[in-house]
Write a protein that holds these residues in place. Structure first.
Motif, PDB file in Angstrom:
ATOM      1  N   GLY A 100      56.635  87.861  78.449  1.00  0.00           N
ATOM      2  CA  GLY A 100      55.829  88.739  77.611  1.00  0.00           C
ATOM      3  C   GLY A 100      55.370  88.128  76.299  1.00  0.00           C
ATOM      4  O   GLY A 100      55.025  88.851  75.357  1.00  0.00           O
ATOM      5  N   ALA A 101      55.346  86.799  76.225  1.00  0.00           N
ATOM      6  CA  ALA A 101      54.775  86.170  75.027  1.00  0.00           C
ATOM      7  C   ALA A 101      53.303  86.564  74.929  1.00  0.00           C
ATOM      8  O   ALA A 101      52.686  86.939  75.925  1.00  0.00           O
ATOM      9  CB  ALA A 101      54.918  84.650  75.105  1.00  0.00           C
ATOM     10  N   ASP A 102      52.753  86.495  73.705  1.00  0.00           N
ATOM     11  CA  ASP A 102      51.400  86.998  73.488  1.00  0.00           C
ATOM     12  C   ASP A 102      50.331  85.919  73.565  1.00  0.00           C
ATOM     13  O   ASP A 102      49.179  86.200  73.885  1.00  0.00           O
ATOM     14  CB  ASP A 102      51.320  87.670  72.110  1.00  0.00           C
ATOM     15  N   TYR A 103      50.691  84.695  73.221  1.00  0.00           N
ATOM     16  CA  TYR A 103      49.698  83.629  73.097  1.00  0.00           C
ATOM     17  C   TYR A 103      50.383  82.306  73.379  1.00  0.00           C
ATOM     18  O   TYR A 103      51.613  82.197  73.227  1.00  0.00           O
ATOM     19  CB  TYR A 103      49.152  83.605  71.659  1.00  0.00           C
ATOM     20  N   LEU A 104      49.589  81.320  73.757  1.00  0.00           N
ATOM     21  CA  LEU A 104      50.083  79.944  73.871  1.00  0.00           C
ATOM     22  C   LEU A 104      49.181  79.069  73.024  1.00  0.00           C
ATOM     23  O   LEU A 104      48.034  79.434  72.770  1.00  0.00           O
ATOM     24  CB  LEU A 104      50.029  79.467  75.322  1.00  0.00           C
ATOM     25  N   ALA A 105      49.682  77.915  72.602  1.00  0.00           N
ATOM     26  CA  ALA A 105      48.824  76.957  71.902  1.00  0.00           C
ATOM     27  C   ALA A 105      49.026  75.567  72.467  1.00  0.00           C
ATOM     28  O   ALA A 105      50.140  75.180  72.822  1.00  0.00           O
ATOM     29  CB  ALA A 105      49.105  76.965  70.404  1.00  0.00           C
ATOM     30  N   VAL A 106      47.907  74.841  72.555  1.00  0.00           N
ATOM     31  CA  VAL A 106      47.901  73.458  73.021  1.00  0.00           C
ATOM     32  C   VAL A 106      47.069  72.651  72.037  1.00  0.00           C
ATOM     33  O   VAL A 106      46.539  73.210  71.071  1.00  0.00           O
ATOM     34  CB  VAL A 106      47.290  73.365  74.440  1.00  0.00           C
ATOM     35  N   SER A 107      46.945  71.346  72.288  1.00  0.00           N
ATOM     36  CA  SER A 107      46.204  70.560  71.302  1.00  0.00           C
ATOM     37  C   SER A 107      44.810  70.151  71.773  1.00  0.00           C
ATOM     38  O   SER A 107      44.021  69.672  70.963  1.00  0.00           O
ATOM     39  CB  SER A 107      47.008  69.327  70.901  1.00  0.00           C
ATOM     40  N   SER A 108      44.505  70.310  73.057  1.00  0.00           N
ATOM     41  CA  SER A 108      43.191  69.862  73.517  1.00  0.00           C
ATOM     42  C   SER A 108      42.674  70.747  74.648  1.00  0.00           C
ATOM     43  O   SER A 108      43.433  71.489  75.273  1.00  0.00           O
ATOM     44  CB  SER A 108      43.283  68.420  74.023  1.00  0.00           C
ATOM     45  N   ALA A 109      41.367  70.617  74.923  1.00  0.00           N
ATOM     46  CA  ALA A 109      40.748  71.390  76.006  1.00  0.00           C
ATOM     47  C   ALA A 109      41.384  71.035  77.353  1.00  0.00           C
ATOM     48  O   ALA A 109      41.606  71.913  78.187  1.00  0.00           O
ATOM     49  CB  ALA A 109      39.244  71.121  76.036  1.00  0.00           C
ATOM     50  N   ASP A 110      41.688  69.774  77.561  1.00  0.00           N
ATOM     51  CA  ASP A 110      42.302  69.373  78.830  1.00  0.00           C
ATOM     52  C   ASP A 110      43.651  70.059  79.029  1.00  0.00           C
ATOM     53  O   ASP A 110      43.974  70.525  80.128  1.00  0.00           O
ATOM     54  CB  ASP A 110      42.491  67.852  78.898  1.00  0.00           C
ATOM     55  N   GLU A 111      44.433  70.108  77.969  1.00  0.00           N
ATOM     56  CA  GLU A 111      45.738  70.780  78.089  1.00  0.00           C
ATOM     57  C   GLU A 111      45.559  72.268  78.392  1.00  0.00           C
ATOM     58  O   GLU A 111      46.317  72.852  79.161  1.00  0.00           O
ATOM     59  CB  GLU A 111      46.552  70.603  76.793  1.00  0.00           C
ATOM     60  N   ALA A 112      44.543  72.872  77.788  1.00  0.00           N
ATOM     61  CA  ALA A 112      44.298  74.308  78.012  1.00  0.00           C
ATOM     62  C   ALA A 112      43.865  74.561  79.450  1.00  0.00           C
ATOM     63  O   ALA A 112      44.352  75.479  80.115  1.00  0.00           O
ATOM     64  CB  ALA A 112      43.239  74.813  77.033  1.00  0.00           C
ATOM     65  N   VAL A 113      42.952  73.729  79.947  1.00  0.00           N
ATOM     66  CA  VAL A 113      42.446  73.912  81.309  1.00  0.00           C
ATOM     67  C   VAL A 113      43.563  73.657  82.328  1.00  0.00           C
ATOM     68  O   VAL A 113      43.661  74.336  83.352  1.00  0.00           O
ATOM     69  CB  VAL A 113      41.214  73.004  81.556  1.00  0.00           C
ATOM     70  N   GLU A 114      44.437  72.712  82.030  1.00  0.00           N
ATOM     71  CA  GLU A 114      45.590  72.467  82.904  1.00  0.00           C
ATOM     72  C   GLU A 114      46.386  73.764  83.091  1.00  0.00           C
ATOM     73  O   GLU A 114      46.806  74.102  84.204  1.00  0.00           O
ATOM     74  CB  GLU A 114      46.499  71.382  82.300  1.00  0.00           C
ATOM     75  N   LEU A 115      46.567  74.505  82.014  1.00  0.00           N
ATOM     76  CA  LEU A 115      47.326  75.762  82.108  1.00  0.00           C
ATOM     77  C   LEU A 115      46.583  76.800  82.935  1.00  0.00           C
ATOM     78  O   LEU A 115      47.178  77.500  83.754  1.00  0.00           O
ATOM     79  CB  LEU A 115      47.618  76.319  80.704  1.00  0.00           C
ATOM     80  N   ARG A 116      45.270  76.909  82.726  1.00  0.00           N
ATOM     81  CA  ARG A 116      44.483  77.866  83.517  1.00  0.00           C
ATOM     82  C   ARG A 116      44.586  77.523  85.002  1.00  0.00           C
ATOM     83  O   ARG A 116      44.781  78.390  85.837  1.00  0.00           O
ATOM     84  CB  ARG A 116      43.021  77.846  83.076  1.00  0.00           C
ATOM     85  N   ARG A 117      44.476  76.241  85.314  1.00  0.00           N
ATOM     86  CA  ARG A 117      44.579  75.817  86.721  1.00  0.00           C
ATOM     87  C   ARG A 117      45.976  76.088  87.266  1.00  0.00           C
ATOM     88  O   ARG A 117      46.148  76.273  88.469  1.00  0.00           O
ATOM     89  CB  ARG A 117      44.255  74.330  86.873  1.00  0.00           C
ATOM     90  N   GLY A 118      46.956  76.107  86.380  1.00  0.00           N
ATOM     91  CA  GLY A 118      48.331  76.390  86.789  1.00  0.00           C
ATOM     92  C   GLY A 118      48.609  77.888  86.870  1.00  0.00           C
ATOM     93  O   GLY A 118      49.763  78.291  87.030  1.00  0.00           O
ATOM     94  N   GLY A 119      47.565  78.705  86.729  1.00  0.00           N
ATOM     95  CA  GLY A 119      47.732  80.144  86.913  1.00  0.00           C
ATOM     96  C   GLY A 119      48.106  80.909  85.663  1.00  0.00           C
ATOM     97  O   GLY A 119      48.490  82.078  85.726  1.00  0.00           O
ATOM     98  N   ILE A 120      47.976  80.277  84.509  1.00  0.00           N
ATOM     99  CA  ILE A 120      48.300  80.973  83.259  1.00  0.00           C
ATOM    100  C   ILE A 120      47.083  81.786  82.819  1.00  0.00           C
ATOM    101  O   ILE A 120      46.003  81.231  82.615  1.00  0.00           O
ATOM    102  CB  ILE A 120      48.692  79.958  82.154  1.00  0.00           C
ATOM    103  N   THR A 121      47.272  83.086  82.685  1.00  0.00           N
ATOM    104  CA  THR A 121      46.140  83.966  82.355  1.00  0.00           C
ATOM    105  C   THR A 121      46.173  84.464  80.911  1.00  0.00           C
ATOM    106  O   THR A 121      45.215  85.051  80.431  1.00  0.00           O
ATOM    107  CB  THR A 121      46.140  85.197  83.285  1.00  0.00           C
ATOM    108  N   MET A 122      47.280  84.262  80.219  1.00  0.00           N
ATOM    109  CA  MET A 122      47.390  84.809  78.858  1.00  0.00           C
ATOM    110  C   MET A 122      46.507  84.012  77.885  1.00  0.00           C
ATOM    111  O   MET A 122      46.047  82.920  78.215  1.00  0.00           O
ATOM    112  CB  MET A 122      48.848  84.803  78.404  1.00  0.00           C
ATOM    113  N   PRO A 123      46.272  84.552  76.678  1.00  0.00           N
ATOM    114  CA  PRO A 123      45.417  83.846  75.717  1.00  0.00           C
ATOM    115  C   PRO A 123      45.992  82.465  75.348  1.00  0.00           C
ATOM    116  O   PRO A 123      47.202  82.303  75.216  1.00  0.00           O
ATOM    117  CB  PRO A 123      45.425  84.767  74.500  1.00  0.00           C
TER     118      PRO A 123
END
Ligand SMILES: *Cc1c(COP(=O)(O)O)cnc(C)c1O
Length: 389
Positions: free
Chosen positions: A58-81
């Motif tokens: 139930g965390a509210d947000y995640l943070a990464v340092s680059s677009a590639d890291e963010a897209v990696e999470l989306r591809r891994g099924g992460i839907t949260m902000p």
């Protein structure tokens, strides 16, 4: 994978991660949102695995340092902000919008570029304004004489088409330091941040939904600075002074094993450079953990690894793929035994101090050759090997 297990591996304790999250949640109280920082592959722990747990908790947000890291999470099924804290080239704006990823905006020029791109592709980019209150890295300059122009630049940026300024944040330089000069500096950073927010909100006639500044140091030391959302990384992984203070557990346990033992007479030189010579009959263990696995060669002869019988001093130069540890006083330890490099029995903080660095650098340095083995509810649930086959 079997071949690399029993060599050197990192156990990632997802139960400890969940426990840390729950404790941090209770610590910050119900009104404060939780952003988990999972940049740099979650400080070496595995960004997707860590993010899945945080999302489920139930965390509210995640943070990464680059677009590639963010897209990696989306591809891994992460839907949260997800918030990108670092630099993203404007060519990525469409990609960010398509993947519903939030971008930090650090100056007027960037805001203008992002706005143009968002308008061009007909979307809206969610942004968080980054304010430089004394870290002197990224962010709108607002200190001293820059206050008025900084505030003006932020307001202008927030009004640009194609941008939705959801949040505003700043980063502390010394929130984890206990001395009075550092504490005063943190107070000044916080006061400047809140002054900027007040002025900007007044000029814009609207409020930011997410105001945040508390990294791990501030979460541990500055309960009055939590604002709408906290932004810890290190604490989540149970490392550092603050983690000890809050009773958090280390999530990573880096393990290696004894591949060979040999006994040498006195006066035998060991490893490259011959910097270590035995003074007595010495039983030496060879462990398959070297600088290519993330061990710092600068630690050569200056640290111990933890066996089941106690600490074994590391001897001689650390090599690329292995190093030697002294088992003379640990007669029970033998070939095949597991050895903890760092973890619950050999604190990463101590190893980091010996290396003249911080725990962050040690967990980030665990290389892709080291498989991560995930445990949940006390059972192994996943193994990830980052090598390409
Ligand atoms: C890395 C980072 C954090 C997390 O820092 P910790 O010290 O690990 O809590 C928070 N905010 C920003 C902007 C960061 O770059």
């Amino acid at each position: 994978m079997e071949s690399t297990l029993k060599r050197t591996w990192a156990v990632i304790d997802l139960d400890a991660l969940k426990e840390n999250y729950d404790k941090l949640r209770r610590h910050i109280g119900p009104g404060v949102k939780f952003l988990g920082v999972v940049k740099a592959d979650a400080y070496g722990h595995g960004a997707i695995q860590v993010s899945r747990v945080l999302q489920r908790c139930g965390a509210d947000y995640l943070a990464v340092s680059s677009a590639d890291e963010a897209v990696e999470l989306r591809r891994g099924g992460i839907t949260m902000p997800i918030l990108i804290l670092g630099h993203t080239p404007k060519e990525q704006v469409e990609n960010l919008i398509r993947n519903n990823i939030t971008q930090a905006v650090t100056c007027r020029a960037k805001a203008l570029e992002y706005s143009e791109e968002a308008v061009r592709c007909g979307g809206t980019l969610k942004i968080h304004i980054k304010v430089d209150t004394g870290m002197s890295r990224l962010g709108y300059l607002v200190a001293g004489d820059h206050f008025a122009t900084g505030v003006e630049g932020i307001c202008e940026s927030c009004r640009l088409p194609g941008l939705d300024a959801e949040g505003i944040f700043t980063h502390f330089a010394v929130s984890d330091e206990e001395d009075e000069e550092s504490r005063e500096y943190t107070r000044e950073q916080f006061a400047l941040f809140t002054a900027v927010i007040e002025k900007v909100e007044e000029k814009l006639g609207r409020k930011f939904r997410l105001r945040h500044c508390a990294n791990s140091g501030a979460v541990a030391n500055w309960p009055e600075m939590l604002l709408d959302m906290v932004r810890p990384g290190l604490l989540v992984y149970g490392c550092g002074e603050g983690a000890r203070k809050l009773g958090l557990r280390p999530v990573m346990r880096l393990m290696t094993s004894i591949s060979t033992t040999k006994t040498y007479g006195p006066g035998t030189s060991v490893s490259y450079g011959r910097i270590f010579r035995t003074e007595r009959t010495t039983r030496m263990g060879v462990v398959p953990y070297g600088y290519a696995d993330g061990f710092f060669r600068s630690l050569s002869g200056r640290c111990s690894l933890m066996t089941a019988q106690g600490p074994a001093p590391q001897r001689g130069r650390i090599c690329m793929d292995m190093c030697m540890i002294d088992l003379t006083d640990l007669p029970e330890v033998d070939v095949g035994d597991e050895v903890e490099v760092f973890g619950p029995h050999n604190p990463v903080e101590e190893l980091a101090a010996l290396a003249g660095t911080i725990p962050y650098e040690l967990t980030c340095a665990v290389s892709k050759r080291v498989p991560r083995v995930y445990f949940e509810n006390g059972k192994e649930t996943e193994r990830e090997l980052l090598l390409r086959f």
